[in-house]
Design an enzyme around this catalytic site. Structure first.
Site, short mmCIF file in Angstrom:
data_model
loop_
_atom_site.label_atom_id
_atom_site.label_comp_id
_atom_site.label_asym_id
_atom_site.label_seq_id
_atom_site.Cartn_x
_atom_site.Cartn_y
_atom_site.Cartn_z
N ASP A 40 60.58 81.62 -49.71
CA ASP A 40 59.33 81.75 -50.36
C ASP A 40 58.33 81.22 -49.11
O ASP A 40 58.32 80.08 -48.86
CB ASP A 40 59.23 81.10 -51.45
CG ASP A 40 60.07 81.58 -52.49
OD1 ASP A 40 60.19 82.76 -52.87
OD2 ASP A 40 60.79 80.71 -53.19
N ASP A 59 63.81 79.65 -44.42
CA ASP A 59 63.24 79.51 -45.96
C ASP A 59 62.83 80.88 -46.43
O ASP A 59 62.68 81.68 -45.51
CB ASP A 59 62.40 78.53 -46.00
CG ASP A 59 61.58 78.37 -47.48
OD1 ASP A 59 62.30 78.24 -48.34
OD2 ASP A 59 60.23 78.49 -47.33
N ASN A 108 65.96 82.82 -57.87
CA ASN A 108 65.44 84.01 -57.56
C ASN A 108 65.52 84.66 -56.46
O ASN A 108 65.12 85.82 -56.02
CB ASN A 108 63.82 84.33 -58.17
CG ASN A 108 63.87 83.81 -59.74
OD1 ASN A 108 64.33 84.52 -60.39
ND2 ASN A 108 63.05 83.03 -59.89
C1 BG6 Z 1 61.10 77.33 -53.83
C2 BG6 Z 1 59.66 77.40 -53.75
O1 BG6 Z 1 61.42 78.30 -52.72
O2 BG6 Z 1 61.76 77.76 -54.79
C3 BG6 Z 1 59.02 76.54 -54.97
O3 BG6 Z 1 59.10 76.94 -52.59
C4 BG6 Z 1 60.07 76.96 -56.01
O4 BG6 Z 1 57.82 76.49 -55.24
C5 BG6 Z 1 61.55 76.87 -55.87
O5 BG6 Z 1 59.61 76.10 -57.27
C6 BG6 Z 1 62.39 77.33 -57.04
O6 BG6 Z 1 62.18 78.87 -57.20
P1 BG6 Z 1 62.51 79.52 -58.63
O7 BG6 Z 1 62.44 80.91 -58.12
O8 BG6 Z 1 64.01 79.08 -58.65
O9 BG6 Z 1 61.71 79.13 -59.58
MG MG Z 2 58.78 77.85 -48.63
#
Ligand code: BG6
Ligand code: MG
Length: 214
Positions: free
Chosen positions: A12, A10, A120
Site C-alpha cells: 500500500d 511494501d 487484503n
Molecule cells: C498497511 C497500510 O499496508 O496495511 C495500513 O499501510 C493498513 O494503513 C494496514 O492499516 C492494514 O490493512 P488492512 O487491509 O488489513 O486493513
Molecule cells: Mg505503505
C-alpha cells in the site's frame, strides 16, 4: 554497490496507491463518529494494522473507551468501505513505471517479495494483475505484530530462503523503515517515509530503484 539477493516491497503506497482508499474509508468512519481526522493524521496509520489504526483515530476522544467488540465492529465497517473501493481497481492501477521496474528486476533475476501489514494484500495483488508475480507474499494474515515490528519482513526473508542482511526493503511508511532496520535490513524510503528521513536511500520516482538494485 554489491548485488543484494532480495527486495521486499511494501504494497500500500509503494506498489499501488491503495493508501488513498485507506484514507477515504477511515475518513468516512471518522466523520460519521464526529472524530477529527485528516491527511496528516492518516500518515500515522501507514504500515500500522487495522485495529491499531482504529486505536490511533479514536485515541483522544470518548470512543477510545468503547468495548473491544464495538471497536472490532467499527474496524469491520471500515474494511467493508475499503473493500468496496478496491473493487474498482484493475491492472490499469499499476503504473507503467512500477510495472516496468518490476519486470526489469525479474529479468535480472532479483528475488522479490511483498511485506505488507494488510490482510487484503491477496485481493489487491489479484486486482492489479500481480497475483503469483512475487516469489513470496508476507502479509497481515501471517503475522501477529505489525510494523514497526520486524516480523513481516523476517517472515518474507524466511519465505524467500534469504538471510535478512541480504534483503532491501522499499517503504512509504516510517514505521516500515524502522521495521526493516529492526530486521537487520536496509531500506529505501519513498513518499511519506522520505519526509521522516530514516531511509538508507530516498527516491522520488520508482524506476530509481534500478540504480540501487542493479
Ligand atoms: C498497511 C497500510 O499496508 O496495511 C495500513 O499501510 C493498513 O494503513 C494496514 O492499516 C492494514 O490493512 P488492512 O487491509 O488489513 O486493513
Ligand atoms: Mg505503505
Amino acid at each position: 554497490m554489491e548485488i543484494q539477493k532480495a527486495v521486499i516491497f511494501d504494497l500500500d503506497g509503494v506498489i499501488v496507491h491503495t493508501d488513498i482508499y485507506h484514507y477515504r474509508a477511515w475518513k468516512e468512519l471518522a466523520d460519521r463518529l464526529g472524530v477529527p481526522f485528516d491527511e496528516t493524521a492518516n500518515n500515522r496509520l501507514r504500515g500500522v494494522s487495522r485495529m491499531e489504526s482504529l486505536e490511533i483515530i479514536l485515541e483522544n476522544g470518548e470512543f477510545s473507551r468503547l468495548p473491544a467488540t464495538e471497536k472490532a465492529a467499527l474496524a469491520d465497517r471500515k474494511n467493508e468501505t475499503y473493500k468496496a473501493l478496491l473493487q474498482a481497481m484493475s491492472p490499469a492501477d499499476l503504473s507503467p513505471e512500477v510495472r516496468g521496474t518490476l519486470e526489469t528486476l525479474r529479468k535480472q533475476g532479483v528475488r522479490m517479495a511483498i511485506g505488507s501489514s494488510s490482510r487484503n494484500a491477496g485481493l489487491i495483488l489479484e486486482k492489479i494483475g500481480l497475483e503469483g508475480f512475487f516469489d513470496a507474499v508476507s502479509d497481515g494474515n501471517n503475522i501477529t505484530n505489525s510494523k514497526p515490528d520486524p516480523e513481516v519482513f523476517l517472515k518474507a526473508a524466511g519465505f524467500l530462503c534469504v538471510r535478512p542482511q541480504d534483503c532491501i526493503v522499499v517503504e512509504d511508511a516510517d514505521a516500515g523503515i524502522e521495521a526493516a532496520h529492526r530486521a537487520g535490513m536496509k531500506a529505501v524510503a519513498m513518499g511519506d517515509a522520505v519526509r521522516a528521513g530514516r531511509g538508507d536511500w530516498n527516491i522520488a520516482f520508482f524506476p530509481e530503484l534500478l540504480s540501487i538494485f542493479l
